[in-house]
Design an enzyme around this catalytic site. Structure first.
Site, PDB file in Angstrom:
ATOM      1  N   ARG A  40      43.533  29.476  -3.457  1.00 18.66           N
ATOM      2  CA  ARG A  40      44.080  28.119  -3.412  1.00 18.66           C
ATOM      3  C   ARG A  40      44.947  27.874  -4.657  1.00 18.66           C
ATOM      4  O   ARG A  40      45.998  27.246  -4.589  1.00 18.66           O
ATOM      5  CB  ARG A  40      42.950  27.066  -3.360  1.00 18.66           C
ATOM      6  CG  ARG A  40      42.088  27.086  -2.109  1.00 18.66           C
ATOM      7  CD  ARG A  40      42.816  26.600  -0.874  1.00 18.66           C
ATOM      8  NE  ARG A  40      43.367  25.266  -1.031  1.00 18.66           N
ATOM      9  CZ  ARG A  40      42.691  24.129  -0.814  1.00 18.66           C
ATOM     10  NH1 ARG A  40      41.446  24.182  -0.394  1.00 18.66           N
ATOM     11  NH2 ARG A  40      43.262  22.953  -0.979  1.00 18.66           N
ATOM     12  N   ARG A  44      44.999  13.029  -0.634  1.00 17.39           N
ATOM     13  CA  ARG A  44      43.869  13.339   0.267  1.00 17.39           C
ATOM     14  C   ARG A  44      43.366  12.024   0.833  1.00 17.39           C
ATOM     15  O   ARG A  44      42.946  11.135   0.079  1.00 17.39           O
ATOM     16  CB  ARG A  44      42.754  14.070  -0.485  1.00 17.39           C
ATOM     17  CG  ARG A  44      41.493  14.203   0.342  1.00 17.39           C
ATOM     18  CD  ARG A  44      40.491  15.189  -0.199  1.00 17.39           C
ATOM     19  NE  ARG A  44      40.930  16.558  -0.013  1.00 17.39           N
ATOM     20  CZ  ARG A  44      40.116  17.610   0.040  1.00 17.39           C
ATOM     21  NH1 ARG A  44      38.816  17.439  -0.083  1.00 17.39           N
ATOM     22  NH2 ARG A  44      40.589  18.825   0.207  1.00 17.39           N
ATOM     23  N   GLN A  70      45.278  24.531   2.799  1.00 14.69           N
ATOM     24  CA  GLN A  70      44.193  25.457   3.139  1.00 14.69           C
ATOM     25  C   GLN A  70      44.711  26.561   4.060  1.00 14.69           C
ATOM     26  O   GLN A  70      44.468  27.751   3.833  1.00 14.69           O
ATOM     27  CB  GLN A  70      43.066  24.675   3.833  1.00 14.69           C
ATOM     28  CG  GLN A  70      41.858  25.519   4.168  1.00 14.69           C
ATOM     29  CD  GLN A  70      41.124  26.019   2.925  1.00 14.69           C
ATOM     30  OE1 GLN A  70      40.763  25.227   2.079  1.00 14.69           O
ATOM     31  NE2 GLN A  70      40.939  27.313   2.806  1.00 14.69           N
ATOM     32  N   ASP A 121      34.055  26.211   9.817  1.00 13.60           N
ATOM     33  CA  ASP A 121      34.096  25.061   8.908  1.00 13.60           C
ATOM     34  C   ASP A 121      32.958  24.128   9.325  1.00 13.60           C
ATOM     35  O   ASP A 121      32.342  24.318  10.392  1.00 13.60           O
ATOM     36  CB  ASP A 121      35.474  24.367   9.013  1.00 13.60           C
ATOM     37  CG  ASP A 121      35.619  23.165   8.077  1.00 13.60           C
ATOM     38  OD1 ASP A 121      34.878  23.090   7.078  1.00 13.60           O
ATOM     39  OD2 ASP A 121      36.473  22.288   8.349  1.00 13.60           O
ATOM     40  N   HIS A 144      45.241  20.147   7.187  1.00 12.50           N
ATOM     41  CA  HIS A 144      44.952  20.619   5.827  1.00 12.50           C
ATOM     42  C   HIS A 144      45.885  21.805   5.556  1.00 12.50           C
ATOM     43  O   HIS A 144      45.459  22.963   5.508  1.00 12.50           O
ATOM     44  CB  HIS A 144      43.476  21.037   5.751  1.00 12.50           C
ATOM     45  CG  HIS A 144      42.945  21.163   4.358  1.00 12.50           C
ATOM     46  ND1 HIS A 144      43.699  20.928   3.231  1.00 12.50           N
ATOM     47  CD2 HIS A 144      41.713  21.519   3.903  1.00 12.50           C
ATOM     48  CE1 HIS A 144      42.945  21.116   2.155  1.00 12.50           C
ATOM     49  NE2 HIS A 144      41.741  21.483   2.527  1.00 12.50           N
ATOM     50  N   CYS A 190      36.522  27.549   4.642  1.00 16.87           N
ATOM     51  CA  CYS A 190      37.309  26.834   3.632  1.00 16.87           C
ATOM     52  C   CYS A 190      36.433  26.290   2.515  1.00 16.87           C
ATOM     53  O   CYS A 190      36.929  26.015   1.428  1.00 16.87           O
ATOM     54  CB  CYS A 190      38.081  25.706   4.305  1.00 16.87           C
ATOM     55  SG  CYS A 190      37.013  24.547   5.177  1.00 16.87           S
TER      56      CYS A 190
HETATM   57  N1   CP Z   1      38.480  23.616   1.040  1.00 17.36           N
HETATM   58  C1   CP Z   1      38.684  22.453   0.382  1.00 17.36           C
HETATM   59  O1   CP Z   1      39.687  21.769   0.578  1.00 17.36           O
HETATM   60  O2   CP Z   1      37.703  22.148  -0.501  1.00 17.36           O
HETATM   61  P1   CP Z   1      37.545  20.751  -1.250  1.00 17.36           P
HETATM   62  O3   CP Z   1      37.206  19.734  -0.200  1.00 17.36           O
HETATM   63  O4   CP Z   1      36.420  20.962  -2.225  1.00 17.36           O
HETATM   64  O5   CP Z   1      38.839  20.431  -1.921  1.00 17.36           O
HETATM   65  N1  NVA Z   2      36.925  19.692   7.793  1.00 14.57           N
HETATM   66  C1  NVA Z   2      36.468  19.416   6.456  1.00 14.57           C
HETATM   67  C2  NVA Z   2      37.253  20.222   5.466  1.00 14.57           C
HETATM   68  C3  NVA Z   2      36.827  20.082   4.039  1.00 14.57           C
HETATM   69  C4  NVA Z   2      37.653  20.905   3.123  1.00 14.57           C
HETATM   70  C5  NVA Z   2      36.597  17.931   6.171  1.00 14.57           C
HETATM   71  O1  NVA Z   2      37.628  17.337   6.519  1.00 14.57           O
HETATM   72  O2  NVA Z   2      35.668  17.362   5.604  1.00 14.57           O
END
Ligand code: CP
Ligand code: NVA
Length: 310
Positions: free
Chosen positions: A292, A104, A134, A224, A131, A264
């Site tokens: 997930r 990440r 997701q 989101d 992502h 999400c």
């Molecule tokens: N939806 C998602 O990826 O959540 P987190 O950022 O908590 O992993």
């Molecule tokens: N768009 C958001 C998604 C979090 C799961 C971010 O990147 O922060």
């Protein structure tokens, strides 16, 4: 031979996606039936996370444990990716210890660099661009709830961000109509639209700035955050620019009566979505979050059981 990575949903064939959905079903029912499948016994996943996470981190960790393997969490403080040492050296070293890396990070190029230099599968656990885990869960959840993806209309209200891009891409690949309503300047970017056109000529996303128009007759309303991780300095401007894009009860009433409301998470209650809608009868956000776990087990099995290369 290069290992199989999951950097974007474009990396998966339609067969792979179908196998992931089938395996996720099996994983979900065997867990519910108390059946233990230790298919990843002895395997280790490195979770290299430069940003916060609840769902992705915990679901990957629990997935590995339940399948008989384990995971190691490495935060920014632990390895200081790209500063303490290069992404290449991290990739080369981790390849000698573990069986896969879930990364990440901020710049999408970091995921590409990790994959290029890694002898083991790399999973994009969220970058500023995509992502994929997701989106796989989202389409799996919609299919689970509706029984089919055929003829469905998914309407996204909000920022054309990493989540929206991956969802738009997977919808296009699976033949699901995807439309998005965003304020001027926040829609899906040109680079992405060019990319998607190379992959498919059909089911391209429909772009609009009108949430009411976009959710009309929708089977799914998705939203989101307006401020993704890394964009915190823009918070006040974004809050102003996204005014009028909140998914509230009046907007939901314009969609189909049994519309599925998805997010999400994490959600910013009463910003991009009201608490009334998030906690309301159409919301499936916690089922979505649960899935997930099942979908990522399937992803791990697909990538890890093809064997360690190099
Ligand atoms: N939806 C998602 O990826 O959540 P987190 O950022 O908590 O992993
Ligand atoms: N768009 C958001 C998604 C979090 C799961 C971010 O990147 O922060």
């Amino acid at each position: 031979m290069q290992p199989k990575h999951l950097i974007t949903v474009a990396d998966l064939s339609l067969n792979d996606i179908d196998s992931i959905f089938k395996m996720a079903n099996e994983m979900k029912s065997s867990l519910a039936g108390g059946k233990v499948t230790r298919s990843l016994e002895g395997k280790t996943l490195a979770l290299v996370f430069e940003k916060s996470s609840l769902r992705t981190r915990v679901s990957f960790d629990v997935a590995m444990r339940q399948l008989g393997g384990g995971s190691i969490y490495l935060s920014r403080q632990d390895i200081d990716l790209g500063h303490r040492e290069s992404v290449r050296d991290v990739a080369m070293t981790l390849s000698r210890y573990v069986d896969a890396i879930a990364l990440r990070t901020f710049a999408h190029e970091t995921v590409l660099e990790m994959a290029k230099n890694s002898c083991i599968p790399v999973i994009n656990a969220l970058s500023d661009r995509y992502h994929p885990c997701q989106a796989l869960t989202d389409l799996y959840t919609i299919k689970e709830k509706r029984g089919t993806l055929k003829g469905l209309k998914v309407s996204f209200v909000g920022d054309g961000n990493n989540v929206a891009r991956s969802l738009a891409l997977l919808c296009a690949r699976l033949g699901v109509a995807f439309s998005i309503a965003s304020p001027n300047g926040y829609g899906l970017d040109k680079e992405f639209l060019d990319e998607i056109k190379v992959l498919t000529k059909v089911n391209l996303p429909t772009l609009s700035d009108d949430p009411k128009k976009v959710v009309k007759g929708a089977d799914v309303i998705y939203t989101d955050t307006w401020v993704s991780m890394g964009q915190e300095v823009e918070t006040e401007k974004r809050r102003r620019d996204f005014k009028g894009y909140c998914v509230d009860a009046a907007l939901v009433a314009l969609a189909k009566k049994d519309v599925l409301v998805m997010h999400c998470l994490p959600a910013h209650r009463d910003e991009e979505i009201t608490s009334e809608v998030l906690d309301g009868p159409n919301s499936i956000v916690y089922d979505q979050a649960e899935n997930r776990l099942h979908v990522q087990k399937a992803v791990l099995k697909l990538l890890l059981l093809s064997g360690k290369q190099g």
